[in-house]
Design a protein around this motif. Structure first.
Motif, PDB file in Angstrom:
ATOM      1  N   PHE A   1       0.715  -1.071   0.042  1.00  0.00           N
ATOM      2  CA  PHE A   1      -0.065   0.015   0.052  1.00  0.00           C
ATOM      3  C   PHE A   1       0.885   1.348   0.145  1.00  0.00           C
ATOM      4  O   PHE A   1       0.649   2.378  -0.747  1.00  0.00           O
ATOM      5  CB  PHE A   1      -1.031  -0.034   1.240  1.00  0.00           C
ATOM      6  N   ALA A   2       1.869   1.379   0.832  1.00  0.00           N
ATOM      7  CA  ALA A   2       2.823   2.691   0.814  1.00  0.00           C
ATOM      8  C   ALA A   2       3.520   2.502  -0.491  1.00  0.00           C
ATOM      9  O   ALA A   2       3.702   3.751  -0.942  1.00  0.00           O
ATOM     10  CB  ALA A   2       3.841   2.185   2.062  1.00  0.00           C
TER      11      ALA A   2
ATOM     12  N   MET B   1       5.872  13.811 -11.856  1.00  0.00           N
ATOM     13  CA  MET B   1       6.260  13.463 -13.215  1.00  0.00           C
ATOM     14  C   MET B   1       5.373  14.324 -13.930  1.00  0.00           C
ATOM     15  O   MET B   1       5.755  14.924 -15.363  1.00  0.00           O
ATOM     16  CB  MET B   1       6.661  12.331 -13.781  1.00  0.00           C
ATOM     17  N   THR B   2       3.947  14.058 -14.386  1.00  0.00           N
ATOM     18  CA  THR B   2       2.992  14.656 -15.142  1.00  0.00           C
ATOM     19  C   THR B   2       2.511  16.053 -14.708  1.00  0.00           C
ATOM     20  O   THR B   2       2.141  16.717 -15.653  1.00  0.00           O
ATOM     21  CB  THR B   2       1.855  13.506 -15.314  1.00  0.00           C
TER      22      THR B   2
ATOM     23  N   PHE C   1       9.840   5.815  -9.664  1.00  0.00           N
ATOM     24  CA  PHE C   1       8.946   6.439 -10.608  1.00  0.00           C
ATOM     25  C   PHE C   1       8.736   5.406 -11.796  1.00  0.00           C
ATOM     26  O   PHE C   1       9.275   4.843 -12.514  1.00  0.00           O
ATOM     27  CB  PHE C   1       9.809   7.654 -11.175  1.00  0.00           C
ATOM     28  N   ALA C   2       7.175   5.239 -12.045  1.00  0.00           N
ATOM     29  CA  ALA C   2       6.678   4.715 -12.861  1.00  0.00           C
ATOM     30  C   ALA C   2       7.050   5.413 -14.349  1.00  0.00           C
ATOM     31  O   ALA C   2       6.901   6.711 -14.294  1.00  0.00           O
ATOM     32  CB  ALA C   2       5.340   4.087 -12.875  1.00  0.00           C
TER      33      ALA C   2
ATOM     34  N   ILE D   1       4.344   5.380  -5.881  1.00  0.00           N
ATOM     35  CA  ILE D   1       4.278   5.272  -7.255  1.00  0.00           C
ATOM     36  C   ILE D   1       3.199   6.388  -7.744  1.00  0.00           C
ATOM     37  O   ILE D   1       3.425   7.228  -8.945  1.00  0.00           O
ATOM     38  CB  ILE D   1       3.648   3.972  -7.804  1.00  0.00           C
ATOM     39  N   LEU D   2       2.068   6.438  -6.958  1.00  0.00           N
ATOM     40  CA  LEU D   2       1.093   7.315  -7.502  1.00  0.00           C
ATOM     41  C   LEU D   2       1.563   8.951  -7.390  1.00  0.00           C
ATOM     42  O   LEU D   2       1.545   9.633  -8.161  1.00  0.00           O
ATOM     43  CB  LEU D   2      -0.198   7.362  -6.547  1.00  0.00           C
ATOM     44  N   ALA D   3       2.374   9.054  -6.090  1.00  0.00           N
ATOM     45  CA  ALA D   3       2.962  10.564  -6.000  1.00  0.00           C
ATOM     46  C   ALA D   3       4.053  10.481  -7.031  1.00  0.00           C
ATOM     47  O   ALA D   3       4.171  11.762  -7.649  1.00  0.00           O
ATOM     48  CB  ALA D   3       3.610  10.398  -4.681  1.00  0.00           C
TER      49      ALA D   3
END
Length: 273
Positions: A41-42, A54-55, A91-92, A47-49
């Protein structure tokens, strides 16, 4: 004599009751997910952050410079190996499509990493991920450096983009192979419910023997990197080599760490018998 003129509601059918029970189970699984899978979960939040940074936060040129700075290309691995090994899997890749994100982040992290974490614990799951990412990156970068010097790979790859979570995630996906039991589920909802719990499906009339399901699973894991592979003669691009290395490492680690699960499933009777 009183006459009841009110409407009568038909009693819920068996399918309706099953559907409601399934929805309630999904709700409980979502509610309990952070508690049962704290590391996963962390990491999903990280990854979401990273994707948002990035975007949405960094501008185009700034984001490009940042991607180069965290890339595990031969140049960075020669000068700042520890920095890029720790930063890259945070970072994805932003150039991946929605389907790729769903498969890698949702399936690889959200489902497979969670299943592994529940079986072997957070620390050992993190160790598998980090070791796989580090070893795989070292192998892929060494191949890249040699192929660039020999002229097989483009020279621009020496200090180009090479970051993301996919090496570690593919290793995790391969490592859960011993946990993959019977298939095929009777509905998408039952599939999601069972995978959210233990990465093994309930027996159904269409079940396949566990060993066949595991063969299909690992074949898919090893085949996935070749979907987008570039070829230079008989040599694929170094990211594909890295992904295959990660899958092999994860498979070996999974059967070592989950050898008890693999042995238990090996003794299960086939559903046809």
């Amino acid at each position: 004599m009183a006459i009841d003129s009110g409407r009568h509601t038909a009693p819920p059918t068996r399918a309706s009751r099953a559907w409601r029970a399934s929805v309630a189970s999904v709700a409980r699984a979502v509610r309990d997910y952070p508690r049962r899978n704290p590391l996963t979960f962390a990491y999903l939040l990280v990854i979401l952050a990273g994707l948002l940074i990035m975007t949405k936060v960094l501008s185009g040129p700034t984001a490009d410079h940042f991607k180069i700075a965290i890339s595990t290309n031969p140049h960075n691995m020669a000068h700042t190996p520890l920095t890029v090994l720790l930063a890259s899997p945070v970072f994805a890749a932003t150039d991946s499509g929605v389907f790729s994100h769903l498969l890698i982040i949702g399936g690889g992290v959200g489902v497979c990493m969670a299943a592994l974490e529940r079986r072997i614990g957070s620390l050992r799951t993190a160790a598998v991920f980090l070791l796989a990412n580090s070893i795989t990156t070292a192998v892929a970068t060494s191949v890249a450096a040699a192929a660039i010097h020999s002229g097989r790979y483009p020279a621009k790859w020496w200090d180009g983009y090479d970051y993301g979570i996919s090496y570690g995630v593919l290793a995790i996906a391969a490592s859960v192979t011993p946990l993959v039991a019977r298939a095929v589920p009777s509905s998408p909802l039952s599939w999601s419910l069972s995978w959210s719990r233990s990465l093994s499906w309930s027996r159904s009339p269409w079940s396949l023997p566990p060993r066949i399901v595991r063969l299909f699973w690992i074949a898919g894991v090893f085949a996935y990197p070749f979907v987008s592979a570039q070829w230079f003669g008989l040599l694929p691009n170094f990211a594909t080599i890295g992904h295959e290395t990660a899958a092999a490492f994860g498979l070996a680690a999974g059967y070592y760490l989950l050898r008890g699960d693999a042995a238990d499933r090996a003794t299960e009777p086939d559903p046809e018998r």
